[in-house]
Design an enzyme around this catalytic site. Structure first.
Site, PDB file in Angstrom:
ATOM      1  N   HIS A 151     -27.346  -1.900   3.997  1.00 13.75           N
ATOM      2  CA  HIS A 151     -27.061  -1.859   2.560  1.00 13.75           C
ATOM      3  C   HIS A 151     -27.914  -2.913   1.867  1.00 13.75           C
ATOM      4  O   HIS A 151     -28.645  -3.667   2.504  1.00 13.75           O
ATOM      5  CB  HIS A 151     -25.571  -2.055   2.276  1.00 13.75           C
ATOM      6  CG  HIS A 151     -25.001  -3.357   2.740  1.00 13.75           C
ATOM      7  ND1 HIS A 151     -24.855  -3.687   4.075  1.00 13.75           N
ATOM      8  CD2 HIS A 151     -24.521  -4.435   2.040  1.00 13.75           C
ATOM      9  CE1 HIS A 151     -24.311  -4.881   4.181  1.00 13.75           C
ATOM     10  NE2 HIS A 151     -24.113  -5.362   2.968  1.00 13.75           N
ATOM     11  N   HIS A 173     -27.411  -5.732   0.100  1.00 10.73           N
ATOM     12  CA  HIS A 173     -27.098  -7.151  -0.113  1.00 10.73           C
ATOM     13  C   HIS A 173     -28.194  -8.063   0.440  1.00 10.73           C
ATOM     14  O   HIS A 173     -28.764  -7.787   1.499  1.00 10.73           O
ATOM     15  CB  HIS A 173     -25.752  -7.496   0.514  1.00 10.73           C
ATOM     16  CG  HIS A 173     -24.583  -7.040  -0.311  1.00 10.73           C
ATOM     17  ND1 HIS A 173     -23.295  -7.038   0.151  1.00 10.73           N
ATOM     18  CD2 HIS A 173     -24.522  -6.565  -1.584  1.00 10.73           C
ATOM     19  CE1 HIS A 173     -22.484  -6.592  -0.802  1.00 10.73           C
ATOM     20  NE2 HIS A 173     -23.198  -6.297  -1.858  1.00 10.73           N
ATOM     21  N   ASP A 183     -28.387 -10.812   2.055  1.00  3.49           N
ATOM     22  CA  ASP A 183     -28.323 -11.355   3.419  1.00  3.49           C
ATOM     23  C   ASP A 183     -28.583 -10.290   4.476  1.00  3.49           C
ATOM     24  O   ASP A 183     -28.575 -10.589   5.673  1.00  3.49           O
ATOM     25  CB  ASP A 183     -26.986 -12.047   3.667  1.00  3.49           C
ATOM     26  CG  ASP A 183     -25.787 -11.118   3.523  1.00  3.49           C
ATOM     27  OD1 ASP A 183     -25.880 -10.129   2.773  1.00  3.49           O
ATOM     28  OD2 ASP A 183     -24.745 -11.391   4.153  1.00  3.49           O
ATOM     29  N   HIS A 184     -28.891  -9.066   4.045  1.00  2.01           N
ATOM     30  CA  HIS A 184     -29.254  -7.992   4.972  1.00  2.01           C
ATOM     31  C   HIS A 184     -30.704  -7.542   4.795  1.00  2.01           C
ATOM     32  O   HIS A 184     -31.299  -7.010   5.731  1.00  2.01           O
ATOM     33  CB  HIS A 184     -28.313  -6.797   4.801  1.00  2.01           C
ATOM     34  CG  HIS A 184     -26.908  -7.086   5.230  1.00  2.01           C
ATOM     35  ND1 HIS A 184     -26.387  -6.645   6.422  1.00  2.01           N
ATOM     36  CD2 HIS A 184     -25.933  -7.820   4.627  1.00  2.01           C
ATOM     37  CE1 HIS A 184     -25.132  -7.077   6.538  1.00  2.01           C
ATOM     38  NE2 HIS A 184     -24.847  -7.798   5.461  1.00  2.01           N
TER      39      HIS A 184
END
Length: 281
Positions: free
Chosen positions: A73, A75, A77-78
């Site tokens: 997804h 976000h 931090d991904h």
């Protein structure tokens, strides 16, 4: 609430085909999948230099390269490490649901194959609208992204969609869950069902407060204009989370609002936009 757990190692082999690599903030991991010279990578961390160096070290020790990266997804931090990954490995393909111009889109049910691993994409909105889980067919396992975590509970954008996704996820596999945060979960479907039960319990608590004729005796009565037939989200929080530090009440209020919006869509609650008070229908 999320418990404080000891830190996990920066890199760790979780199975013959799965290596976990610390992705940035504590407890956030990316996962390298496969056994041959070409590997799949799930997520890229938040862009810290330590992550790309750890990834390079693992690839060198495994005599492997990253064929494709699958982003669960949007976000930060991904997806934050994509630029560093492509600088190190310009031939790597980047896949994401609702892809931008530099990415390849993922279709629900699409399969990604390398030696030792077949991953089937499973659209699972709730945490975000673009969220994808990945069924690991060889292990009958699932990479759950941020819909199900290794500890604590997950946040979500839409509770109804989230619960629907959890219900469908629980029928897709019978083995481990590999989350985007925290340790692997041996009985993945059981954890998914725990999440569903937790959300059901919270919803029932909100309903019970809404059905109450008046606030509990120990609730502050400073607001003389209080409408005892209606409850603000924060008033509900102070009842349900009375044993939780007030520092966490704002975060809890967001979860309560999600429950209220779901109940309103179902015709079971009504909110007044002017007073921000809610009542059960």
């Amino acid at each position: 609430m999320n418990p404080q757990l000891p830190p996990l190692p920066e890199t760790e082999r979780l199975s013959a085909s799965v290596i976990r690599i610390l992705g940035g903030n504590p407890g956030k991991f990316t996962l390298q999948v496969g056994r041959g010279p070409r590997r799949l990578l799930i997520d890229t961390g938040d862009g810290r230099p330590s992550w790309i160096q750890s990834l390079k070290n693992v690839l060198m020790s495994e005599h492997a390269s990253v064929d494709s990266v699958i982003l669960t997804h949007w976000h930060p931090d991904h997806v934050g490490g994509v630029k560093d990954l492509l600088k190190s490995s310009p031939g790597t393909r980047v896949y994401k649901n609702s892809a931008d111009d530099s990415q390849l889109d993922i279709e629900d049910g699409q399969r990604f194959r390398v030696e030792g691993a077949t991953l089937r994409a499973f659209h699972s909105p709730g945490h975000t609208t673009d969220h994808m889980a990945l069924v690991f067919e060889e292990e009958d396992a699932m990479f759950t992204g941020d819909n199900v975590l290794g500890h604590g509970t997950a946040v979500f954008e839409d509770l109804a969609n989230y619960l629907s996704s959890l219900e469908m996820m629980s029928h897709q596999f019978s083995g481990r869950a590999y989350p985007g945060h925290g340790p692997a979960i041996e009985d993945g479907p059981a954890r998914v069902l725990e999440y569903i039960q937790h959300r059901s319990d919270r919803e029932n608590q909100v309903i019970q407060v809404l059905k109450s004729a008046k606030p509990p005796p120990d609730m502050e009565q400073a607001d003389e204009s209080r409408d005892l037939a209606g409850w603000t989200p924060m008033e509900i929080v102070k009842v349900i989370y009375q044993d939780v530090s007030e520092d966490l009440h704002l975060a809890a209020e967001r979860g309560v609002l999600q429950v209220l919006w779901k109940l309103q869509k179902e015709g079971r609650a009504l909110g007044d936009s002017t007073s921000n008070k809610w009542r059960f229908m």
